[in-house]
Scaffold this motif. Structure first.
Motif, mmCIF file in Angstrom:
data_model
loop_
_atom_site.group_PDB
_atom_site.id
_atom_site.type_symbol
_atom_site.label_atom_id
_atom_site.label_comp_id
_atom_site.label_asym_id
_atom_site.label_seq_id
_atom_site.Cartn_x
_atom_site.Cartn_y
_atom_site.Cartn_z
ATOM 1 N N ALA A 27 33.424 -21.199 11.336
ATOM 2 C CA ALA A 27 32.315 -21.193 10.379
ATOM 3 C C ALA A 27 31.196 -22.109 10.853
ATOM 4 O O ALA A 27 30.008 -21.798 10.692
ATOM 5 N N GLY A 28 31.570 -23.247 11.466
ATOM 6 C CA GLY A 28 30.558 -24.127 12.043
ATOM 7 C C GLY A 28 29.760 -23.433 13.129
ATOM 8 O O GLY A 28 28.532 -23.549 13.196
ATOM 9 N N GLY A 29 30.463 -22.698 14.005
ATOM 10 C CA GLY A 29 29.774 -21.946 15.055
ATOM 11 C C GLY A 29 28.835 -20.903 14.490
ATOM 12 O O GLY A 29 27.725 -20.690 15.002
ATOM 13 N N ALA A 30 29.264 -20.236 13.401
ATOM 14 C CA ALA A 30 28.411 -19.230 12.769
ATOM 15 C C ALA A 30 27.161 -19.872 12.155
ATOM 16 O O ALA A 30 26.049 -19.325 12.254
ATOM 17 N N CYS A 31 27.336 -21.048 11.528
ATOM 18 C CA CYS A 31 26.168 -21.753 10.968
ATOM 19 C C CYS A 31 25.185 -22.158 12.069
ATOM 20 O O CYS A 31 23.961 -22.020 11.906
ATOM 21 N N TRP A 32 25.719 -22.652 13.172
ATOM 22 C CA TRP A 32 24.867 -23.017 14.304
ATOM 23 C C TRP A 32 24.092 -21.795 14.785
ATOM 24 O O TRP A 32 22.896 -21.871 15.095
ATOM 25 N N ALA A 33 24.767 -20.640 14.845
ATOM 26 C CA ALA A 33 24.116 -19.415 15.304
ATOM 27 C C ALA A 33 22.974 -19.010 14.369
ATOM 28 O O ALA A 33 21.917 -18.561 14.821
ATOM 29 N N ILE A 34 23.182 -19.165 13.056
ATOM 30 C CA ILE A 34 22.105 -18.869 12.106
ATOM 31 C C ILE A 34 20.898 -19.756 12.400
ATOM 32 O O ILE A 34 19.741 -19.301 12.375
ATOM 33 N N GLY A 35 21.170 -21.036 12.696
ATOM 34 C CA GLY A 35 20.084 -21.944 13.054
ATOM 35 C C GLY A 35 19.370 -21.536 14.321
ATOM 36 O O GLY A 35 18.136 -21.612 14.423
ATOM 37 N N VAL A 36 20.134 -21.067 15.316
ATOM 38 C CA VAL A 36 19.544 -20.639 16.586
ATOM 39 C C VAL A 36 18.649 -19.413 16.384
ATOM 40 O O VAL A 36 17.523 -19.353 16.892
ATOM 41 N N VAL A 37 19.150 -18.426 15.636
ATOM 42 C CA VAL A 37 18.363 -17.212 15.392
ATOM 43 C C VAL A 37 17.114 -17.550 14.578
ATOM 44 O O VAL A 37 16.012 -17.049 14.858
ATOM 45 N N GLY A 38 17.274 -18.417 13.577
ATOM 46 C CA GLY A 38 16.113 -18.839 12.798
ATOM 47 C C GLY A 38 15.086 -19.565 13.650
ATOM 48 O O GLY A 38 13.871 -19.362 13.499
ATOM 49 N N SER A 39 15.547 -20.410 14.554
ATOM 50 C CA SER A 39 14.643 -21.126 15.454
ATOM 51 C C SER A 39 13.906 -20.159 16.367
ATOM 52 O O SER A 39 12.700 -20.306 16.612
ATOM 53 N N LYS A 40 14.633 -19.155 16.866
ATOM 54 C CA LYS A 40 14.014 -18.163 17.745
ATOM 55 C C LYS A 40 12.886 -17.438 17.026
ATOM 56 O O LYS A 40 11.800 -17.248 17.584
ATOM 57 N N ARG A 41 13.120 -17.046 15.786
ATOM 58 C CA ARG A 41 12.081 -16.351 15.024
ATOM 59 C C ARG A 41 10.883 -17.252 14.775
ATOM 60 O O ARG A 41 9.736 -16.811 14.830
ATOM 61 N N LEU A 42 11.157 -18.543 14.516
ATOM 62 C CA LEU A 42 10.057 -19.474 14.257
ATOM 63 C C LEU A 42 9.252 -19.729 15.528
ATOM 64 O O LEU A 42 8.015 -19.781 15.493
ATOM 65 N N PHE A 43 9.931 -19.866 16.664
ATOM 66 C CA PHE A 43 9.225 -20.087 17.928
ATOM 67 C C PHE A 43 8.378 -18.870 18.305
ATOM 68 O O PHE A 43 7.326 -19.003 18.931
ATOM 69 N N GLN A 44 8.849 -17.684 17.951
ATOM 70 C CA GLN A 44 8.087 -16.470 18.253
ATOM 71 C C GLN A 44 6.759 -16.446 17.514
ATOM 72 O O GLN A 44 5.796 -15.816 17.967
ATOM 73 N N ARG A 45 6.685 -17.144 16.390
ATOM 74 C CA ARG A 45 5.429 -17.220 15.633
ATOM 75 C C ARG A 45 4.443 -18.177 16.278
ATOM 76 O O ARG A 45 3.243 -18.103 16.016
ATOM 77 N N GLY A 46 4.946 -19.096 17.116
ATOM 78 C CA GLY A 46 4.090 -20.026 17.837
ATOM 79 C C GLY A 46 3.693 -21.230 17.005
ATOM 80 O O GLY A 46 3.820 -21.248 15.771
ATOM 81 N N GLY A 47 3.216 -22.284 17.691
ATOM 82 C CA GLY A 47 2.681 -23.452 17.018
ATOM 83 C C GLY A 47 3.695 -24.514 16.648
ATOM 84 O O GLY A 47 3.340 -25.491 15.984
ATOM 85 N N THR A 48 4.965 -24.341 17.050
ATOM 86 C CA THR A 48 6.007 -25.318 16.719
ATOM 87 C C THR A 48 6.707 -25.757 17.998
ATOM 88 O O THR A 48 7.187 -24.918 18.764
#
Length: 292
Positions: free
Chosen positions: A158-179
Protein backbone atom coordinates in the motif's frame (compact mmCIF):
# COMPACT_ATOMS: atom_id res chain seq x y z
CA UNK A 1 32.56 10.79 -25.46
CA UNK A 2 35.11 11.67 -22.78
CA UNK A 3 33.47 15.08 -22.31
CA UNK A 4 30.03 13.53 -21.86
CA UNK A 5 31.38 10.99 -19.37
CA UNK A 6 33.13 13.72 -17.40
CA UNK A 7 29.97 15.83 -17.25
CA UNK A 8 27.96 12.87 -15.98
CA UNK A 9 30.48 11.74 -13.38
CA UNK A 10 29.28 14.11 -10.58
CA UNK A 11 25.68 13.02 -11.19
CA UNK A 12 26.67 9.35 -11.06
CA UNK A 13 28.50 10.00 -7.77
CA UNK A 14 25.35 11.73 -6.49
CA UNK A 15 23.27 8.71 -7.57
CA UNK A 16 25.62 6.34 -5.72
CA UNK A 17 25.44 8.46 -2.55
CA UNK A 18 21.66 8.71 -2.84
CA UNK A 19 21.40 4.94 -3.15
CA UNK A 20 23.54 4.43 -0.06
CA UNK A 21 21.54 6.92 2.03
CA UNK A 22 18.08 5.67 1.06
CA UNK A 23 18.88 1.95 1.16
CA UNK A 24 20.53 2.08 4.60
CA UNK A 25 17.69 4.21 5.93
CA UNK A 26 15.46 1.13 5.96
CA UNK A 27 17.75 -0.24 8.68
CA UNK A 28 17.71 3.09 10.54
CA UNK A 29 13.89 3.29 10.43
CA UNK A 30 13.48 -0.32 11.59
CA UNK A 31 15.79 0.23 14.57
CA UNK A 32 14.23 3.61 15.42
CA UNK A 33 10.92 1.84 16.09
CA UNK A 34 12.51 0.28 19.19
CA UNK A 35 12.30 3.72 20.77
CA UNK A 36 9.15 5.24 19.26
CA UNK A 37 5.80 4.48 17.71
CA UNK A 38 5.64 4.69 13.90
CA UNK A 39 3.41 7.77 13.73
CA UNK A 40 5.39 9.94 16.15
CA UNK A 41 8.67 8.99 14.50
CA UNK A 42 7.21 9.84 11.08
CA UNK A 43 5.93 13.19 12.37
CA UNK A 44 9.28 14.15 13.90
CA UNK A 45 11.21 12.97 10.86
CA UNK A 46 9.20 14.99 8.40
CA UNK A 47 8.88 18.12 10.52
CA UNK A 48 12.66 18.37 10.57
CA UNK A 49 12.91 17.19 6.97
CA UNK A 50 10.54 19.93 5.80
CA UNK A 51 12.63 22.54 7.63
CA UNK A 52 15.75 21.25 5.86
CA UNK A 53 14.12 21.37 2.41
CA UNK A 54 12.80 24.91 2.85
CA UNK A 55 16.24 25.96 4.08
CA UNK A 56 17.70 24.50 0.87
CA UNK A 57 15.11 26.44 -1.16
CA UNK A 58 16.25 29.65 0.51
CA UNK A 59 19.94 28.84 0.05
CA UNK A 60 19.41 28.14 -3.65
CA UNK A 61 17.46 31.36 -4.08
CA UNK A 62 14.33 29.63 -5.34
CA UNK A 63 10.90 31.14 -4.86
CA UNK A 64 8.94 30.11 -1.77
CA UNK A 65 5.69 30.50 -3.68
CA UNK A 66 3.76 27.22 -3.40
CA UNK A 67 2.88 25.15 -6.48
CA UNK A 68 -0.81 24.72 -7.42
CA UNK A 69 -2.54 23.89 -4.13
CA UNK A 70 -4.87 20.96 -4.87
CA UNK A 71 -2.47 18.83 -6.95
CA UNK A 72 0.29 19.48 -4.40
CA UNK A 73 -2.05 18.50 -1.55
CA UNK A 74 -2.93 15.22 -3.27
CA UNK A 75 0.75 14.47 -3.87
CA UNK A 76 1.62 15.30 -0.25
CA UNK A 77 -1.14 13.13 1.21
CA UNK A 78 -0.07 10.22 -1.00
CA UNK A 79 3.71 10.51 -1.24
CA UNK A 80 4.44 11.72 2.31
CA UNK A 81 1.44 10.87 4.54
CA UNK A 82 0.30 7.61 2.98
CA UNK A 83 3.68 6.22 1.99
CA UNK A 84 5.41 6.99 5.26
CA UNK A 85 2.65 5.80 7.59
CA UNK A 86 2.11 2.58 5.66
CA UNK A 87 5.80 1.61 5.49
CA UNK A 88 6.49 2.58 9.11
CA UNK A 89 3.56 0.40 10.20
CA UNK A 90 4.86 -2.41 7.97
CA UNK A 91 8.28 -2.18 9.62
CA UNK A 92 6.75 -2.85 13.04
CA UNK A 93 5.98 -6.47 12.18
CA UNK A 94 7.97 -7.05 9.00
CA UNK A 95 11.65 -7.19 8.16
CA UNK A 96 13.44 -4.12 6.84
CA UNK A 97 14.62 -5.87 3.67
CA UNK A 98 11.22 -7.30 2.74
CA UNK A 99 9.47 -3.99 3.49
CA UNK A 100 11.96 -2.07 1.32
CA UNK A 101 11.51 -4.50 -1.56
CA UNK A 102 7.70 -4.43 -1.44
CA UNK A 103 7.55 -0.65 -1.05
CA UNK A 104 9.75 -0.32 -4.12
CA UNK A 105 7.15 -2.08 -6.24
CA UNK A 106 6.21 1.57 -6.85
CA UNK A 107 7.27 1.47 -10.55
CA UNK A 108 4.71 -1.27 -11.25
CA UNK A 109 1.95 0.75 -9.60
CA UNK A 110 3.07 3.76 -11.67
CA UNK A 111 2.56 1.71 -14.85
CA UNK A 112 -0.94 0.65 -13.82
CA UNK A 113 -2.05 4.04 -12.44
CA UNK A 114 -0.50 5.84 -15.41
CA UNK A 115 -2.51 3.59 -17.72
CA UNK A 116 -5.77 4.33 -15.86
CA UNK A 117 -5.19 8.04 -15.15
CA UNK A 118 -3.09 9.21 -18.10
CA UNK A 119 -3.94 6.65 -20.79
CA UNK A 120 -0.31 5.49 -21.00
CA UNK A 121 -0.98 1.95 -22.23
CA UNK A 122 1.76 -0.49 -21.11
CA UNK A 123 3.98 -1.97 -23.81
CA UNK A 124 4.62 -5.70 -24.16
CA UNK A 125 7.87 -5.22 -22.27
CA UNK A 126 6.04 -3.59 -19.37
CA UNK A 127 3.43 -6.36 -19.29
CA UNK A 128 6.28 -8.88 -19.18
CA UNK A 129 7.86 -6.94 -16.30
CA UNK A 130 4.54 -6.97 -14.41
CA UNK A 131 4.14 -10.72 -14.96
CA UNK A 132 7.67 -11.46 -13.72
CA UNK A 133 7.11 -9.16 -10.73
CA UNK A 134 3.86 -10.95 -9.86
CA UNK A 135 5.67 -14.29 -9.86
CA UNK A 136 8.46 -12.87 -7.69
CA UNK A 137 5.96 -11.27 -5.33
CA UNK A 138 4.18 -14.60 -4.86
CA UNK A 139 7.48 -16.23 -3.88
CA UNK A 140 8.36 -13.41 -1.44
CA UNK A 141 4.93 -13.55 0.22
CA UNK A 142 5.10 -17.38 0.31
CA UNK A 143 1.35 -17.79 1.08
CA UNK A 144 1.44 -21.61 1.01
CA UNK A 145 3.46 -21.54 4.26
CA UNK A 146 0.97 -19.38 6.15
CA UNK A 147 0.02 -15.70 6.10
CA UNK A 148 1.75 -14.55 9.27
CA UNK A 149 3.45 -11.65 7.50
CA UNK A 150 0.58 -10.88 5.13
CA UNK A 151 -0.48 -7.77 7.06
CA UNK A 152 3.00 -6.25 7.00
CA UNK A 153 3.40 -7.11 3.32
CA UNK A 154 0.03 -5.54 2.46
CA UNK A 155 1.00 -2.35 4.29
CA UNK A 156 4.32 -2.17 2.40
CA UNK A 157 2.53 -2.69 -0.93
CA UNK A 158 0.00 0.00 0.00
CA UNK A 159 2.93 2.32 0.69
CA UNK A 160 4.31 1.61 -2.78
CA UNK A 161 0.91 2.33 -4.31
CA UNK A 162 0.68 5.66 -2.43
CA UNK A 163 4.15 6.61 -3.64
CA UNK A 164 3.07 5.78 -7.20
CA UNK A 165 0.03 8.07 -6.89
CA UNK A 166 2.43 10.82 -5.85
CA UNK A 167 4.72 10.11 -8.81
CA UNK A 168 1.86 10.18 -11.34
CA UNK A 169 0.49 13.35 -9.76
CA UNK A 170 3.92 14.97 -9.93
CA UNK A 171 4.28 13.99 -13.58
CA UNK A 172 0.97 15.65 -14.44
CA UNK A 173 1.94 18.78 -12.53
CA UNK A 174 5.36 19.00 -14.20
CA UNK A 175 3.69 18.65 -17.60
CA UNK A 176 1.82 21.88 -16.86
CA UNK A 177 5.16 23.66 -16.35
CA UNK A 178 6.26 26.35 -13.92
CA UNK A 179 7.06 24.07 -10.95
CA UNK A 180 10.55 23.00 -9.93
CA UNK A 181 11.24 19.54 -8.51
CA UNK A 182 12.69 20.93 -5.28
CA UNK A 183 9.80 23.36 -4.70
CA UNK A 184 7.20 20.64 -5.24
CA UNK A 185 9.10 18.24 -2.97
CA UNK A 186 9.30 20.80 -0.17
CA UNK A 187 5.65 21.89 -0.35
CA UNK A 188 4.16 18.42 -0.75
CA UNK A 189 6.28 17.24 2.19
CA UNK A 190 5.06 20.15 4.33
CA UNK A 191 1.41 19.44 3.52
CA UNK A 192 1.82 15.70 4.03
CA UNK A 193 3.67 16.34 7.29
CA UNK A 194 0.77 18.37 8.69
CA UNK A 195 -1.49 15.34 8.16
CA UNK A 196 1.09 13.02 9.77
CA UNK A 197 1.35 15.33 12.80
CA UNK A 198 -2.45 15.35 13.25
CA UNK A 199 -2.55 11.52 13.07
CA UNK A 200 0.35 11.24 15.53
CA UNK A 201 -1.49 13.50 17.98
CA UNK A 202 -4.76 11.56 17.70
CA UNK A 203 -3.52 7.95 17.66
CA UNK A 204 -2.18 6.83 21.06
CA UNK A 205 1.33 5.33 21.02
CA UNK A 206 3.89 4.37 23.64
CA UNK A 207 6.05 7.24 24.94
CA UNK A 208 9.23 7.99 23.01
CA UNK A 209 12.41 6.67 24.64
CA UNK A 210 14.78 9.56 23.99
CA UNK A 211 18.27 8.15 23.54
CA UNK A 212 21.39 9.07 21.63
CA UNK A 213 20.57 6.39 19.07
CA UNK A 214 17.01 7.66 18.51
CA UNK A 215 18.22 11.25 18.16
CA UNK A 216 20.84 10.02 15.68
CA UNK A 217 18.10 8.27 13.69
CA UNK A 218 16.11 11.52 13.55
CA UNK A 219 19.18 13.45 12.41
CA UNK A 220 19.90 10.83 9.73
CA UNK A 221 16.32 11.02 8.45
CA UNK A 222 15.99 14.81 8.59
CA UNK A 223 19.38 15.82 7.18
CA UNK A 224 20.21 12.87 4.94
CA UNK A 225 17.16 10.79 3.97
CA UNK A 226 14.68 13.70 3.79
CA UNK A 227 16.99 16.64 3.06
CA UNK A 228 20.22 15.80 1.24
CA UNK A 229 18.76 12.78 -0.55
CA UNK A 230 15.93 14.78 -2.17
CA UNK A 231 18.41 17.45 -3.20
CA UNK A 232 20.60 14.75 -4.75
CA UNK A 233 17.57 13.28 -6.46
CA UNK A 234 16.62 16.58 -8.11
CA UNK A 235 20.24 16.93 -9.28
CA UNK A 236 20.28 13.37 -10.68
CA UNK A 237 16.96 13.84 -12.51
CA UNK A 238 18.26 17.09 -14.02
CA UNK A 239 21.64 15.72 -15.16
CA UNK A 240 21.05 12.06 -16.09
CA UNK A 241 18.74 10.34 -18.60
CA UNK A 242 15.47 9.12 -17.08
CA UNK A 243 16.33 5.43 -17.55
CA UNK A 244 19.66 5.85 -15.71
CA UNK A 245 18.04 7.76 -12.86
CA UNK A 246 15.36 5.10 -12.70
CA UNK A 247 17.98 2.50 -11.86
CA UNK A 248 17.87 3.76 -8.26
CA UNK A 249 14.44 2.10 -8.03
CA UNK A 250 16.24 -1.18 -8.73
CA UNK A 251 19.40 -0.74 -6.66
CA UNK A 252 17.93 0.76 -3.46
CA UNK A 253 15.65 -2.12 -2.40
CA UNK A 254 18.25 -4.74 -3.31
CA UNK A 255 20.85 -2.86 -1.29
CA UNK A 256 18.26 -2.58 1.50
CA UNK A 257 17.88 -6.37 1.51
CA UNK A 258 21.67 -6.69 1.69
CA UNK A 259 21.98 -4.26 4.59
CA UNK A 260 19.14 -6.04 6.43
CA UNK A 261 21.01 -9.32 6.01
CA UNK A 262 24.34 -7.90 7.20
CA UNK A 263 23.11 -5.63 10.02
CA UNK A 264 19.87 -7.23 11.24
CA UNK A 265 20.51 -10.86 10.31
CA UNK A 266 17.42 -10.97 8.05
CA UNK A 267 18.64 -13.78 5.81
CA UNK A 268 16.20 -14.52 2.96
CA UNK A 269 15.05 -18.09 2.51
CA UNK A 270 15.67 -19.81 -0.84
CA UNK A 271 12.09 -19.09 -1.86
CA UNK A 272 12.34 -15.42 -0.84
CA UNK A 273 15.72 -15.11 -2.53
CA UNK A 274 14.29 -16.44 -5.79
CA UNK A 275 11.41 -13.98 -5.51
CA UNK A 276 13.83 -11.12 -4.85
CA UNK A 277 15.79 -12.00 -8.00
CA UNK A 278 12.58 -12.09 -10.07
CA UNK A 279 11.38 -8.73 -8.72
CA UNK A 280 14.82 -7.22 -9.38
CA UNK A 281 14.70 -8.53 -12.96
CA UNK A 282 11.18 -7.10 -13.38
CA UNK A 283 12.29 -3.73 -12.01
CA UNK A 284 15.11 -3.72 -14.54
CA UNK A 285 12.64 -4.40 -17.36
CA UNK A 286 10.40 -1.52 -16.23
CA UNK A 287 13.16 1.00 -15.51
CA UNK A 288 15.19 0.26 -18.63
CA UNK A 289 12.24 0.40 -21.00
CA UNK A 290 13.74 3.45 -22.73
CA UNK A 291 17.29 2.25 -22.63
CA UNK A 292 17.40 0.03 -25.66
Amino acid sequence: MTTVSSSRRPALVALALLTLVWSYNWIVMKQALRYSGPFEFSALRYVFGSVVLFAVLLLRGESLRPPPLWPTTLIGLAQTTGFQLFVQSALLAGGAGRTALLAYTMPFWVVLIGWLALGDRPTRRLWLGLAVAAAGLALVLDPWHGLGSAGSSALALAGGACWAIGVVGSKRLFQRGGTSALSLTAWQMLIGTLAVVVIALVVPERPIEWSNWFIGALVYNALLASGLAWLLWSYVVERLPANVAGLSSLVIPIAGVGFAWLVLGERPTLTEGTGIVLIAAALALVNLRRGG
